[in-house]
Write a protein that holds these residues in place. Sequence first.
Motif, short mmCIF file in Angstrom:
data_model
loop_
_atom_site.label_atom_id
_atom_site.label_comp_id
_atom_site.label_asym_id
_atom_site.label_seq_id
_atom_site.Cartn_x
_atom_site.Cartn_y
_atom_site.Cartn_z
N SER A 1 -66.42 20.46 94.52
CA SER A 1 -66.45 21.65 94.47
C SER A 1 -64.40 21.54 93.47
O SER A 1 -63.86 21.74 92.84
CB SER A 1 -66.03 22.51 95.10
OG SER A 1 -67.05 23.12 95.03
N ALA A 2 -63.42 20.61 94.93
CA ALA A 2 -62.45 19.87 94.18
C ALA A 2 -62.53 18.95 95.42
O ALA A 2 -62.70 18.75 96.34
CB ALA A 2 -61.83 21.16 95.29
N THR B 1 -64.44 14.37 86.71
CA THR B 1 -63.42 15.93 86.07
C THR B 1 -62.51 16.82 86.80
O THR B 1 -62.82 17.43 88.38
CB THR B 1 -65.28 16.96 85.74
OG1 THR B 1 -65.90 15.68 85.16
CG2 THR B 1 -64.39 18.07 85.15
N VAL B 2 -61.66 17.06 86.02
CA VAL B 2 -61.31 17.86 86.78
C VAL B 2 -60.27 19.44 85.70
O VAL B 2 -59.71 19.30 84.37
CB VAL B 2 -59.71 17.32 86.95
CG1 VAL B 2 -58.65 18.72 87.93
CG2 VAL B 2 -59.79 16.11 88.33
N ASP C 1 -64.33 22.13 88.81
CA ASP C 1 -65.32 23.24 87.25
C ASP C 1 -64.42 24.01 87.02
O ASP C 1 -63.42 24.16 88.30
CB ASP C 1 -67.03 23.05 87.97
CG ASP C 1 -67.14 23.42 89.14
OD1 ASP C 1 -67.04 24.81 88.80
OD2 ASP C 1 -67.44 23.19 90.19
N PRO C 2 -64.59 25.23 86.16
CA PRO C 2 -64.33 26.35 86.51
C PRO C 2 -64.37 27.47 87.26
O PRO C 2 -63.82 27.65 87.37
CB PRO C 2 -64.59 26.32 84.99
CG PRO C 2 -65.76 25.49 83.97
CD PRO C 2 -65.54 24.43 85.38
N ASP C 3 -65.03 27.06 87.56
CA ASP C 3 -65.93 28.27 89.08
C ASP C 3 -65.70 27.73 90.08
O ASP C 3 -65.83 28.78 91.13
CB ASP C 3 -67.03 28.56 88.42
CG ASP C 3 -67.89 29.07 87.45
OD1 ASP C 3 -67.17 29.45 86.48
OD2 ASP C 3 -69.02 28.80 86.63
N ALA C 4 -65.20 26.51 90.30
CA ALA C 4 -64.54 25.75 91.73
C ALA C 4 -64.20 26.68 92.53
O ALA C 4 -64.05 27.75 93.96
CB ALA C 4 -64.81 24.30 91.70
#
Length: 139
Positions: free
Chosen positions: A77-78, A103-104, A130-133
């Motif tokens: 996720s990060a 991807t960031v 990703d946008p929900d991370a």
Amino acid sequence: MTRSLLPAAALLIAFAGASMAQDQNAAEKSPPGAPYVQVSDALPLPAFIPGLGTLFVDPAKLPAGPFLAYDHDGRLSATVYMVPLEDLQSGTAFNDLGLGSQTVTGVDIYYNAGHPGVEKPHAHVVLYHDPDAKARLAK
């Protein structure tokens, strides 16, 4: 001779590209594999840290990292960096830090007074993949 080197060079580039993609794919799911170790196995920290997730790091890359952060489902996720403020103030540069994913979608930077593993005051730099991370790592 140059003509015979071109196909060999093309094959080398193709295999290198496939190897890099394979390395990145290996980090997509927890655990990422060697040389990464789960932070909670090495330090007195919980397995899942709200806001950061389940962290893995290559011990040779401390203190900055990268730390690979996974959600409860084991999804990358990060990527987190923990950069000591003292080192930045003295002019230390942290170059060529790795990424868990290319991807960031967002970045947070915040102060931390210190914790096991990175005891000195430092900045957390968190790259969300990703946008929900951020929401998945929060709880």
